[in-house]
Design a protein around this motif. Structure first.
Motif, PDB file in Angstrom:
ATOM      1  N   MET A  92     -13.232   5.428  -8.684  1.00 49.85           N
ATOM      2  CA  MET A  92     -12.602   4.748  -7.607  1.00 49.85           C
ATOM      3  C   MET A  92     -11.052   4.974  -7.615  1.00 49.85           C
ATOM      4  SD  MET A  92     -12.705   0.608  -7.564  1.00 49.85           S
ATOM      5  CE  MET A  92     -10.754  -0.246  -7.731  1.00 49.85           C
ATOM      6  N   THR A  93     -10.907   5.306  -6.342  1.00 44.34           N
ATOM      7  CA  THR A  93      -9.329   5.664  -5.855  1.00 44.34           C
ATOM      8  C   THR A  93      -8.513   4.553  -5.568  1.00 44.34           C
ATOM      9  OG1 THR A  93     -10.254   7.680  -5.016  1.00 44.34           O
ATOM     10  CG2 THR A  93      -7.959   6.860  -4.469  1.00 44.34           C
ATOM     11  N   ILE A  94      -7.403   4.440  -6.158  1.00 40.92           N
ATOM     12  CA  ILE A  94      -6.558   3.222  -5.989  1.00 40.92           C
ATOM     13  C   ILE A  94      -5.515   3.670  -4.951  1.00 40.92           C
ATOM     14  CG2 ILE A  94      -4.526   1.988  -6.807  1.00 40.92           C
ATOM     15  CD1 ILE A  94      -5.917   2.275  -9.723  1.00 40.92           C
ATOM     16  N   LYS A  95      -5.366   2.828  -3.966  1.00 40.92           N
ATOM     17  CA  LYS A  95      -4.486   3.177  -3.206  1.00 40.92           C
ATOM     18  C   LYS A  95      -3.554   1.889  -2.718  1.00 40.92           C
ATOM     19  CE  LYS A  95      -5.053   5.682   1.134  1.00 40.92           C
ATOM     20  NZ  LYS A  95      -5.926   6.489   1.824  1.00 40.92           N
ATOM     21  N   GLN A  96      -2.513   2.186  -2.065  1.00 41.12           N
ATOM     22  CA  GLN A  96      -1.452   1.207  -1.963  1.00 41.12           C
ATOM     23  C   GLN A  96      -1.466   0.977  -0.240  1.00 41.12           C
ATOM     24  OE1 GLN A  96       2.498   1.701  -4.062  1.00 41.12           O
ATOM     25  NE2 GLN A  96       1.723   3.787  -3.722  1.00 41.12           N
ATOM     26  N   SER A  97      -1.171  -0.353   0.310  1.00 41.45           N
ATOM     27  CA  SER A  97      -0.967  -0.394   1.603  1.00 41.45           C
ATOM     28  C   SER A  97      -0.061  -1.346   1.823  1.00 41.45           C
ATOM     29  CB  SER A  97      -2.331  -0.548   2.215  1.00 41.45           C
ATOM     30  OG  SER A  97      -2.776  -2.170   1.759  1.00 41.45           O
ATOM     31  N   ALA A  98       0.453  -1.159   2.996  1.00 35.98           N
ATOM     32  CA  ALA A  98       1.294  -2.193   3.718  1.00 35.98           C
ATOM     33  C   ALA A  98       1.294  -2.269   5.254  1.00 35.98           C
ATOM     34  CB  ALA A  98       2.839  -1.811   3.453  1.00 35.98           C
ATOM     35  N   ASN A  99       1.365  -3.637   5.478  1.00 36.06           N
ATOM     36  CA  ASN A  99       1.078  -4.042   6.805  1.00 36.06           C
ATOM     37  C   ASN A  99       2.709  -4.470   7.582  1.00 36.06           C
ATOM     38  OD1 ASN A  99      -1.631  -4.019   7.214  1.00 36.06           O
ATOM     39  ND2 ASN A  99      -1.780  -5.661   6.143  1.00 36.06           N
ATOM     40  N   ILE A 100       3.099  -3.800   8.415  1.00 35.34           N
ATOM     41  CA  ILE A 100       4.208  -3.935   9.199  1.00 35.34           C
ATOM     42  C   ILE A 100       3.923  -4.488  10.532  1.00 35.34           C
ATOM     43  CG2 ILE A 100       6.391  -2.924   9.742  1.00 35.34           C
ATOM     44  CD1 ILE A 100       4.554  -0.968   7.567  1.00 35.34           C
ATOM     45  N   THR A 101       4.349  -5.511  10.776  1.00 37.86           N
ATOM     46  CA  THR A 101       4.496  -6.218  12.355  1.00 37.86           C
ATOM     47  C   THR A 101       5.569  -5.611  12.968  1.00 37.86           C
ATOM     48  OG1 THR A 101       3.376  -8.381  11.405  1.00 37.86           O
ATOM     49  CG2 THR A 101       4.483  -8.471  13.497  1.00 37.86           C
ATOM     50  N   VAL A 102       5.417  -5.249  14.192  1.00 36.25           N
ATOM     51  CA  VAL A 102       6.642  -4.747  15.018  1.00 36.25           C
ATOM     52  C   VAL A 102       6.741  -5.661  16.264  1.00 36.25           C
ATOM     53  CG1 VAL A 102       7.319  -2.682  16.428  1.00 36.25           C
ATOM     54  CG2 VAL A 102       5.472  -2.395  14.383  1.00 36.25           C
ATOM     55  N   ASP A 103       8.016  -6.361  16.176  1.00 36.31           N
ATOM     56  CA  ASP A 103       8.135  -7.442  16.819  1.00 36.31           C
ATOM     57  C   ASP A 103       9.645  -7.594  16.850  1.00 36.31           C
ATOM     58  OD1 ASP A 103       8.279  -9.591  18.600  1.00 36.31           O
ATOM     59  OD2 ASP A 103       7.317 -11.020  17.018  1.00 36.31           O
ATOM     60  N   GLY A 104      10.569  -7.109  17.858  1.00 36.18           N
ATOM     61  CA  GLY A 104      11.832  -6.864  17.929  1.00 36.18           C
ATOM     62  C   GLY A 104      12.507  -6.360  16.606  1.00 36.18           C
ATOM     63  N   GLY A 105      11.700  -5.545  16.032  1.00 42.51           N
ATOM     64  CA  GLY A 105      12.144  -4.688  14.739  1.00 42.51           C
ATOM     65  C   GLY A 105      10.930  -4.817  13.896  1.00 42.51           C
TER      66      GLY A 105
END
Length: 90
Positions: A1-14
């Protein structure tokens, strides 16, 4: 099993969040979702992380970033007016 990092970025005036902290050596995906059509945030790019992506409204766009080298790596909108950074920690 591959471990992976993730991040969600909301783009709203920055970028929210504008600082993403990742662990070195673990593959990572950043997903940008633009929710506002105001300003110049219809593109995101980073020379340091070697990506450039158009951001269609309300359509998540995922980029895979290299985490092999610790450090701070900036990203910005197409006109370099709004900034964020990825911090890769050892």
């Amino acid at each position: 099993m591959t471990i992976k990092q993730s991040a969600n970025i909301t783009v709203d005036g920055g970028y929210q969040p504008a600082k993403i902290v990742l662990k070195a050596g673990v593959p990572a995906d950043l997903t940008f979702t633009r929710v506002s059509d105001a300003g110049c945030l219809d593109q995101v790019h980073s020379a340091a992380l070697k990506f450039s992506r158009d951001l269609p409204l309300n359509q998540p766009q995922t980029v895979t970033v290299d985490t092999s080298t610790p450090g701070e790596f900036p990203f910005s909108c197409g006109m370099d007016m709004f900034f964020g950074k990825v911090v890769v920690q050892p």
